[in-house]
Design a protein around this motif. Structure first.
Motif, PDB file in Angstrom:
ATOM      1  N   VAL A 196       0.865  -1.177   0.000  1.00  0.00           N
ATOM      2  CA  VAL A 196       0.000   0.000   0.000  1.00  0.00           C
ATOM      3  C   VAL A 196       0.905   1.232   0.000  1.00  0.00           C
ATOM      4  CG1 VAL A 196      -1.758   1.303   1.250  1.00  0.00           C
ATOM      5  CG2 VAL A 196      -1.804  -1.211   1.264  1.00  0.00           C
ATOM      6  N   VAL A 197       0.814   2.030  -1.069  1.00  0.00           N
ATOM      7  CA  VAL A 197       1.618   3.247  -1.193  1.00  0.00           C
ATOM      8  C   VAL A 197       0.727   4.436  -0.843  1.00  0.00           C
ATOM      9  CG1 VAL A 197       3.057   4.636  -2.725  1.00  0.00           C
ATOM     10  CG2 VAL A 197       2.978   2.144  -3.019  1.00  0.00           C
ATOM     11  N   TYR A 198       1.041   5.137   0.243  1.00  0.00           N
ATOM     12  CA  TYR A 198       0.173   6.215   0.714  1.00  0.00           C
ATOM     13  C   TYR A 198       0.727   7.589   0.339  1.00  0.00           C
ATOM     14  CZ  TYR A 198       3.511   6.016   4.650  1.00  0.00           C
ATOM     15  OH  TYR A 198       4.648   5.984   5.415  1.00  0.00           O
ATOM     16  N   SER A 199      -0.168   8.550   0.230  1.00  0.00           N
ATOM     17  CA  SER A 199       0.177   9.914  -0.160  1.00  0.00           C
ATOM     18  C   SER A 199       1.097  10.558   0.870  1.00  0.00           C
ATOM     19  CB  SER A 199      -1.103  10.743  -0.309  1.00  0.00           C
ATOM     20  OG  SER A 199      -0.778  12.116  -0.452  1.00  0.00           O
ATOM     21  N   VAL A 200       1.997  11.399   0.386  1.00  0.00           N
ATOM     22  CA  VAL A 200       2.894  12.119   1.287  1.00  0.00           C
ATOM     23  C   VAL A 200       2.404  13.539   1.527  1.00  0.00           C
ATOM     24  CG1 VAL A 200       4.897  10.740   0.649  1.00  0.00           C
ATOM     25  CG2 VAL A 200       4.405  12.812  -0.640  1.00  0.00           C
ATOM     26  N   GLU A 201       1.227  13.867   0.993  1.00  0.00           N
ATOM     27  CA  GLU A 201       0.621  15.185   1.215  1.00  0.00           C
ATOM     28  C   GLU A 201      -0.205  15.124   2.490  1.00  0.00           C
ATOM     29  OE1 GLU A 201       1.367  17.708  -0.750  1.00  0.00           O
ATOM     30  OE2 GLU A 201       2.576  16.388  -2.013  1.00  0.00           O
ATOM     31  N   GLY A 202       0.402  15.488   3.619  1.00  0.00           N
ATOM     32  CA  GLY A 202      -0.295  15.404   4.894  1.00  0.00           C
ATOM     33  C   GLY A 202      -0.370  13.969   5.386  1.00  0.00           C
ATOM     34  N   THR A 203      -1.127  13.776   6.465  1.00  0.00           N
ATOM     35  CA  THR A 203      -1.163  12.462   7.115  1.00  0.00           C
ATOM     36  C   THR A 203      -2.474  11.704   6.883  1.00  0.00           C
ATOM     37  OG1 THR A 203      -1.936  13.476   9.177  1.00  0.00           O
ATOM     38  CG2 THR A 203       0.449  13.162   8.928  1.00  0.00           C
ATOM     39  N   ASP A 204      -3.353  12.236   6.028  1.00  0.00           N
ATOM     40  CA  ASP A 204      -4.641  11.556   5.821  1.00  0.00           C
ATOM     41  C   ASP A 204      -4.459  10.133   5.296  1.00  0.00           C
ATOM     42  OD1 ASP A 204      -5.859  13.805   6.697  1.00  0.00           O
ATOM     43  OD2 ASP A 204      -6.668  14.452   4.763  1.00  0.00           O
ATOM     44  N   GLY A 205      -3.547   9.979   4.323  1.00  0.00           N
ATOM     45  CA  GLY A 205      -3.301   8.648   3.766  1.00  0.00           C
ATOM     46  C   GLY A 205      -2.775   7.688   4.815  1.00  0.00           C
ATOM     47  N   LEU A 206      -1.880   8.190   5.662  1.00  0.00           N
ATOM     48  CA  LEU A 206      -1.327   7.361   6.732  1.00  0.00           C
ATOM     49  C   LEU A 206      -2.394   6.993   7.756  1.00  0.00           C
ATOM     50  CD1 LEU A 206       2.243   8.429   7.953  1.00  0.00           C
ATOM     51  CD2 LEU A 206       1.377   6.133   7.566  1.00  0.00           C
ATOM     52  N   GLU A 207      -3.296   7.929   8.029  1.00  0.00           N
ATOM     53  CA  GLU A 207      -4.393   7.642   8.963  1.00  0.00           C
ATOM     54  C   GLU A 207      -5.223   6.460   8.466  1.00  0.00           C
ATOM     55  OE1 GLU A 207      -4.965   8.827  11.858  1.00  0.00           O
ATOM     56  OE2 GLU A 207      -4.292  10.905  12.028  1.00  0.00           O
ATOM     57  N   ARG A 208      -5.488   6.447   7.162  1.00  0.00           N
ATOM     58  CA  ARG A 208      -6.269   5.339   6.601  1.00  0.00           C
ATOM     59  C   ARG A 208      -5.509   4.023   6.720  1.00  0.00           C
ATOM     60  NH1 ARG A 208      -7.834   9.518   3.041  1.00  0.00           N
ATOM     61  NH2 ARG A 208      -6.176   9.035   1.545  1.00  0.00           N
ATOM     62  N   CYS A 209      -4.185   4.087   6.510  1.00  0.00           N
ATOM     63  CA  CYS A 209      -3.364   2.874   6.643  1.00  0.00           C
ATOM     64  C   CYS A 209      -3.376   2.356   8.083  1.00  0.00           C
ATOM     65  CB  CYS A 209      -1.929   3.155   6.208  1.00  0.00           C
ATOM     66  SG  CYS A 209      -1.741   3.531   4.453  1.00  0.00           S
ATOM     67  N   LEU A 210      -3.279   3.270   9.049  1.00  0.00           N
ATOM     68  CA  LEU A 210      -3.296   2.871  10.451  1.00  0.00           C
ATOM     69  C   LEU A 210      -4.625   2.210  10.806  1.00  0.00           C
ATOM     70  CD1 LEU A 210      -1.565   6.014  11.976  1.00  0.00           C
ATOM     71  CD2 LEU A 210      -0.708   3.679  12.170  1.00  0.00           C
ATOM     72  N   GLU A 211      -5.711   2.760  10.276  1.00  0.00           N
ATOM     73  CA  GLU A 211      -7.018   2.164  10.560  1.00  0.00           C
ATOM     74  C   GLU A 211      -7.124   0.772   9.938  1.00  0.00           C
ATOM     75  OE1 GLU A 211     -10.173   1.670  12.603  1.00  0.00           O
ATOM     76  OE2 GLU A 211      -8.962   3.499  12.783  1.00  0.00           O
ATOM     77  N   GLU A 212      -6.567   0.628   8.734  1.00  0.00           N
ATOM     78  CA  GLU A 212      -6.578  -0.676   8.069  1.00  0.00           C
ATOM     79  C   GLU A 212      -5.731  -1.692   8.837  1.00  0.00           C
ATOM     80  OE1 GLU A 212      -4.611  -2.268   4.041  1.00  0.00           O
ATOM     81  OE2 GLU A 212      -6.073  -0.670   3.693  1.00  0.00           O
ATOM     82  N   ALA A 213      -4.646  -1.198   9.454  1.00  0.00           N
ATOM     83  CA  ALA A 213      -3.737  -2.086  10.191  1.00  0.00           C
ATOM     84  C   ALA A 213      -4.310  -2.518  11.537  1.00  0.00           C
ATOM     85  CB  ALA A 213      -2.394  -1.394  10.403  1.00  0.00           C
ATOM     86  N   ARG A 214      -5.309  -1.788  12.011  1.00  0.00           N
ATOM     87  CA  ARG A 214      -5.901  -2.125  13.311  1.00  0.00           C
ATOM     88  C   ARG A 214      -6.409  -3.567  13.292  1.00  0.00           C
ATOM     89  NH1 ARG A 214      -7.216   1.200  17.229  1.00  0.00           N
ATOM     90  NH2 ARG A 214      -7.104   3.019  15.842  1.00  0.00           N
ATOM     91  N   GLY A 215      -6.066  -4.324  14.312  1.00  0.00           N
ATOM     92  CA  GLY A 215      -6.510  -5.709  14.377  1.00  0.00           C
ATOM     93  C   GLY A 215      -5.524  -6.712  13.803  1.00  0.00           C
ATOM     94  N   ALA A 216      -4.439  -6.214  13.172  1.00  0.00           N
ATOM     95  CA  ALA A 216      -3.388  -7.138  12.725  1.00  0.00           C
ATOM     96  C   ALA A 216      -2.785  -7.831  13.937  1.00  0.00           C
ATOM     97  CB  ALA A 216      -2.306  -6.377  11.954  1.00  0.00           C
ATOM     98  N   ASP A 217      -2.226  -9.004  13.732  1.00  0.00           N
ATOM     99  CA  ASP A 217      -1.568  -9.714  14.837  1.00  0.00           C
ATOM    100  C   ASP A 217      -0.286  -9.015  15.257  1.00  0.00           C
ATOM    101  OD1 ASP A 217      -3.352 -12.115  14.995  1.00  0.00           O
ATOM    102  OD2 ASP A 217      -2.650 -12.375  12.937  1.00  0.00           O
ATOM    103  N   VAL A 218       0.442  -8.503  14.257  1.00  0.00           N
ATOM    104  CA  VAL A 218       1.720  -7.829  14.512  1.00  0.00           C
ATOM    105  C   VAL A 218       1.775  -6.549  13.688  1.00  0.00           C
ATOM    106  CG1 VAL A 218       4.231  -8.032  14.505  1.00  0.00           C
ATOM    107  CG2 VAL A 218       2.823 -10.089  14.815  1.00  0.00           C
TER     108      VAL A 218
END
Length: 365
Positions: free
Chosen positions: A67-89
């Motif tokens: 998943v390649v996220y936008s470097v314009e602000g942190t919105d893209g990273l926020e979505r990645c963090l939400e997607e990562a929620r619940g991962a084992d590691v």
């Protein structure tokens, strides 16, 4: 303990591009080996324009979702963090290159009873020295909050130093080789030389390259030296040093198989802490290259000096090794090094270590 595969959410610099990204081969070898053992990998990386423009994996590998996220602000990273929620590691690697301090903190919000959050330090000596020098370093307050710290190297000196900063557990997961990627190939005339050195130009490496590689070239004007990697184009060098520019990962085997000997040089911090083989040291060994390495504590844990590699204290000793090695000696050292890394230092070995550290067992193993 669990027998099903783990879901990894990995925040790192880049999996698809080795452009100014020395960790690329480490990421690839380790994550491919984890996938082969039944784990699911999602790798989150920033859309840094130059890095994405120079992708050497144009298509995402079958063993990881990228998943390649936008470097314009942190919105893209926020979505990645939400997607990562619940991962084992959830893994936050050092040196992502953008929003690192912010991300170091935010990944900790994903911790839960079913989610371990790991900090994976690819330059532990640099991190530890930075924290030691700056009591206000923001990472100091975070170390104890991670479930574990994994490091690419450093041995006991790094483990003890991280524990002093409050790490619950610190585990070195050393560089290794993927035998399907790093293996002997036919020599190519364009890489023919007496000694080759391949590494990007970095501030904490340049002085050592001067004293070990360029000094040896000065001492042996009749020998042919080859320099590869990003950023060396404007660096003054002896006339017998041929600079070939950046070398794509697909050509690394050919370079190592064409050079009579290959030099590995540690970065400053790695040399001071020891126990930190650079990925390219073991990758070169896996191709059967005849290796000369600078001296650092712990080398014998990976390759036996005098039998599987030669160790030099300075450029003079590098020059002596280049001058004195017989064809038989070159062949024997290279073959012995290859046998050692295939027996003890593959990424499958490292994947097993990671599973053990995470308290995970795969059914039937």
């Amino acid at each position: 303990m669990s027998s099903h595969g783990l879901r990894f959410a990995f925040f790192g610099a880049s999996l698809v591009s080795a452009w100014w990204n020395g960790a690329a081969m480490y990421y690839r070898g380790l994550l491919r080996a984890l996938h082969a053992r039944g784990h699911r990998i999602t790798f989150y990386e920033p859309a840094l324009p130059e890095r994405q423009r120079h992708r050497d994996l144009p298509v995402a590998p079958e063993w990881a979702d990228v998943v390649v996220y936008s470097v314009e602000g942190t919105d893209g990273l926020e979505r990645c963090l939400e997607e990562a929620r619940g991962a084992d590691v959830v893994v936050k690697a050092s040196g992502v290159g953008l929003f690192d301090d912010w991300l170091n903190t935010r990944v900790l919000e994903l911790k839960s009873g079913g989610t371990q959050v790991i900090y994976w330090d690819l330059d532990a000596p640099g991190t530890l020295e930075r924290m030691a020098e700056n009591p206000e370093d923001p990472f100091r307050a975070l170390v104890s909050r991670y479930d574990r710290v994994f490091t690419q190297g450093g041995g006991d000196p790094v483990v003890l130093a991280y524990r002093d900063f409050g790490a619950r557990e610190c585990i070195p997961v050393y560089s290794a080789v993927d035998p399907d990627v790093h293996h002997p190939v036919r020599p190519e005339a364009r890489f023919d030389c007496d000694l080759a050195f391949l590494e990007d130009r970095l501030p904490d490496l340049e002085r050592r390259v001067e004293s070990f590689f360029l000094r040896a070239a000065d001492l042996l004007p009749d020998k042919h030296f080859l320099l590869g990697g990003q950023g060396w184009g404007d660096r003054p060098r002896p006339s017998n040093v041929k600079y070939v520019g950046p070398v794509a990962p697909r050509d690394h085997n050919a370079l190592r198989g064409s050079a009579r000997t290959v030099l590995d040089i540690s970065r400053d911090g790695m040399a001071r802490f020891g126990f930190s083989p650079a990925p390219r040291l073991l990758e070169a060994a896996s191709t059967g290259a005849c290796l000369i390495t600078d001296a650092w504590e712990g080398i014998e844990l990976f390759l036996e000096p005098g039998r599987e590699c030669l160790v030099a204290q300075d450029g003079l000793e590098v020059a002596e090794a280049v001058l004195c090695l017989t064809d038989e000696g070159v062949r024997d050292l290279g073959q012995a090094a290859r046998r050692r890394v295939l027996a003890e230092h593959t990424y499958t070995h490292r994947a097993l270590q990671v599973e053990q550290a995470l308290g995970h067992t795969v059914g039937g193993v």
